[in-house]
Design an enzyme around this catalytic site. Structure first.
Site, PDB file in Angstrom:
ATOM      1  N   ASN A 218      13.357 -36.646  21.324  1.00  0.00           N
ATOM      2  CA  ASN A 218      13.067 -37.426  20.111  1.00  0.00           C
ATOM      3  C   ASN A 218      13.937 -36.934  18.961  1.00  0.00           C
ATOM      4  OD1 ASN A 218      11.621 -35.209  18.702  1.00  0.00           O
ATOM      5  ND2 ASN A 218      10.225 -35.425  20.425  1.00  0.00           N
ATOM      6  N   LYS A 297      22.024 -36.361  40.109  1.00  0.00           N
ATOM      7  CA  LYS A 297      22.188 -37.389  39.088  1.00  0.00           C
ATOM      8  C   LYS A 297      21.762 -38.748  39.666  1.00  0.00           C
ATOM      9  CE  LYS A 297      25.619 -39.481  36.130  1.00  0.00           C
ATOM     10  NZ  LYS A 297      27.035 -39.674  35.872  1.00  0.00           N
ATOM     11  N   PRO A 315       1.017 -31.097  28.751  1.00  0.00           N
ATOM     12  CA  PRO A 315      -0.175 -30.465  28.155  1.00  0.00           C
ATOM     13  C   PRO A 315      -0.138 -30.609  26.639  1.00  0.00           C
ATOM     14  CG  PRO A 315       1.380 -28.798  28.950  1.00  0.00           C
ATOM     15  CD  PRO A 315       1.907 -30.128  29.399  1.00  0.00           C
ATOM     16  N   PHE A 334       0.409 -31.054  12.843  1.00  0.00           N
ATOM     17  CA  PHE A 334       1.142 -32.051  12.051  1.00  0.00           C
ATOM     18  C   PHE A 334       0.904 -33.417  12.666  1.00  0.00           C
ATOM     19  CE2 PHE A 334       4.029 -30.548   8.738  1.00  0.00           C
ATOM     20  CZ  PHE A 334       3.771 -29.192   8.806  1.00  0.00           C
TER      21      PHE A 334
HETATM   22  O1  C5P Z   1      -0.730 -36.163  19.351  1.00  0.00           O
HETATM   23  P1  C5P Z   1       0.417 -35.956  18.434  1.00  0.00           P
HETATM   24  O2  C5P Z   1       1.692 -35.639  19.159  1.00  0.00           O
HETATM   25  O3  C5P Z   1       0.628 -37.005  17.414  1.00  0.00           O
HETATM   26  O4  C5P Z   1      -0.035 -34.668  17.603  1.00  0.00           O
HETATM   27  C1  C5P Z   1       0.824 -33.984  16.780  1.00  0.00           C
HETATM   28  C2  C5P Z   1       0.417 -32.532  16.687  1.00  0.00           C
HETATM   29  O5  C5P Z   1       0.086 -32.006  17.981  1.00  0.00           O
HETATM   30  C3  C5P Z   1       1.561 -31.679  16.208  1.00  0.00           C
HETATM   31  O6  C5P Z   1       0.994 -30.570  15.556  1.00  0.00           O
HETATM   32  C4  C5P Z   1       2.251 -31.286  17.504  1.00  0.00           C
HETATM   33  O7  C5P Z   1       3.017 -30.119  17.359  1.00  0.00           O
HETATM   34  C5  C5P Z   1       1.061 -31.073  18.428  1.00  0.00           C
HETATM   35  N1  C5P Z   1       1.302 -31.383  19.841  1.00  0.00           N
HETATM   36  C6  C5P Z   1       1.301 -30.375  20.774  1.00  0.00           C
HETATM   37  N2  C5P Z   1       1.469 -30.647  22.092  1.00  0.00           N
HETATM   38  C7  C5P Z   1       1.650 -31.902  22.512  1.00  0.00           C
HETATM   39  C8  C5P Z   1       1.671 -32.957  21.584  1.00  0.00           C
HETATM   40  C9  C5P Z   1       1.501 -32.663  20.266  1.00  0.00           C
HETATM   41  O8  C5P Z   1       1.142 -29.200  20.390  1.00  0.00           O
HETATM   42  N3  C5P Z   1       1.825 -32.153  23.783  1.00  0.00           N
END
Ligand code: C5P
Length: 409
Positions: A218, A297, A315, A334
């Site tokens: 991303n 690949k 996870p 966040f």
């Molecule tokens: O669920 P979402 O991705 O929107 O949540 C964002 C928050 O969860 C952020 O603090 C991100 O770092 C954390 N997060 C995480 N592990 C994931 C997905 C998101 O720690 N697999």
């Protein structure tokens, strides 16, 4: 933008300089200049004896502020009263400190403006003794100095050498440059506010391999997480930064652990979390990864226009950290959202069982992903606080301070 002025070591510090009666008082004019050129705001108080050696006009011109001389001066008291002056000071320096003023300070006297301000102040303070070597050696002076040291008052000097009276020995005031540098050293040594606090931060994107040459990722630049790590370290915290692949340099004093995939980040985060007081999940973790990473690949085929990749859920790192039953850190997430920011943030606060969530609207141009600026609203179980659009560095300091404040509650 960082300017030269920001780098001055006494920038933003209010120094109250007390000058007592002694021949070394003439050097205090230079001391005012030395303190000011290091960025300090300086106000001067003269004892009645000091004004026999140096004029208030000189010190007013050099400090750029009116000079205090009398407790009983209605005009001066109306401008900045002695209690206000005592509260204004971040640091008090008495230079030169005569045997007489040392005795009066030791015994808590308040019989002139300087000693009254000292008695009324809560600021750290230092004295720079200057007197005849025999007066300095006298048991009375030595006993007063020992008492002041036992109260954590700093004694700067004196130096040994030839004295104005012709004697040779201990009792010369330190040079203005030395005194100004001692004041700078005092501020540099004073403990930073987050000393002793351990903070783990995840930052950047994760990369989920599709095959040996391709991945899913991303747009996260990692700037916000790095700015938080930098701000926390500058405030004295011990920082572990668990970082996905980014193009950023490690902030000074920060322990950086590089990871690539969400699973790597999960391992690193779950190992680090119990050793830290606060865990901040700033990383944009990929929600899904390949069910199976191809060993070779993936090839284009002439007959198919579509390719289906099978993904499985990664996870939820922060939810796992927050679910720790032993040594669970204060957990801060966040939420980067493009719509319904508040509702989604509150939902995440609940579902991931976080202590705080910092929400930002990444649909607004110029904030969030890959930009230099950001604006967030922090939600807690009884908290909603907005930090308006500002550069990520300034925002990070405010955010760290807010998080630590909530952690301490
Ligand atoms: O669920 P979402 O991705 O929107 O949540 C964002 C928050 O969860 C952020 O603090 C991100 O770092 C954390 N997060 C995480 N592990 C994931 C997905 C998101 O720690 N697999």
């Amino acid at each position: 933008m960082t300017t030269a002025a920001n780098l001055l070591p006494l920038q933003g510090k209010n120094i109250l300089l007390g000058i007592s009666g002694g021949i070394a008082a003439y050097k205090s004019a230079d001391l005012v200049r030395r303190l000011k050129e290091r960025g300090a705001e300086v106000r001067v108080i003269l004892t009645p004896a000091a004004s026999e050696f140096i004029t208030p006009l000189t010190l007013q011109a050099l400090s750029g502020n009116p000079v205090g001389q009398s407790l009983l001066d209605p005009a001066a008291e109306a401008a900045m009263g002695h209690i206000e002056l005592a509260r204004w000071a971040d640091f008090i320096l008495v230079a030169p400190a005569s045997a007489d003023v040392i005795a009066r300070i030791t015994h808590g006297m308040a019989n002139d403006l300087l000693t009254t301000c000292i008695l009324a102040a809560n600021a750290p303070f230092a004295i720079a003794p200057a007197m005849n070597q025999q007066m300095y050696k006298n048991i009375a002076t030595q006993s007063n100095l020992a008492t002041l040291i036992s109260r954590n008052i700093h004694i700067y000097g004196p130096a040994a050498g030839e004295q104005a009276c012709g004697d040779v020995g201990m009792g010369r005031m330190l040079e203005p440059l030395q005194l100004a540098e001692l004041v700078v050293a005092f501020f540099q040594q004073s403990p930073k506010p987050l000393t002793g606090l351990k903070i783990a931060i995840t930052a950047g994107p994760t990369r989920e391999a599709i095959d040996p040459v391709r991945y899913i990722s991303n747009h996260s630049s990692g700037k916000m997480g790095y700015a938080l790590a930098d701000a926390a370290a500058k405030l004295g915290a011990e920082v572990t930064l668990i970082s996905g692949p980014v193009q950023l340099t490690t902030p000074a004093g920060v322990n950086r652990i590089d990871v690539v995939s969400a699973q790597d980040m999960y391992q690193a985060a779950l190992t680090a979390a119990p050793e830290h007081n606060i865990f901040i999940g700033c990383a944009a973790v990929a929600d899904y990864r390949m069910a199976e990473v191809s060993g070779q690949k993936l090839k284009k085929t002439a007959d198919k226009n579509e390719l289906t990749l099978q993904l499985v859920k990664n996870p939820d790192i922060i939810a796992q950290v927050s679910a720790l039953t032993e040594k669970r850190p204060f957990t801060v997430g966040f939420a980067a959202e493009t719509e319904n920011v508040q509702a989604y943030a509150l939902q995440k606060l609940q579902s991931k069982k976080l202590d705080l969530i910092c929400a930002n609207d990444v649909s607004v141009a110029g904030q969030g992903f890959n930009s230099e600026q950001n604006a967030v609203t922090v939600f807690g179980h009884n908290l909603q606080q907005s930090l308006t659009l500002q550069d990520k560095t300034t925002l990070a300091t405010a955010l760290i301070q807010l998080i630590v404040e909530q952690y301490k509650k």
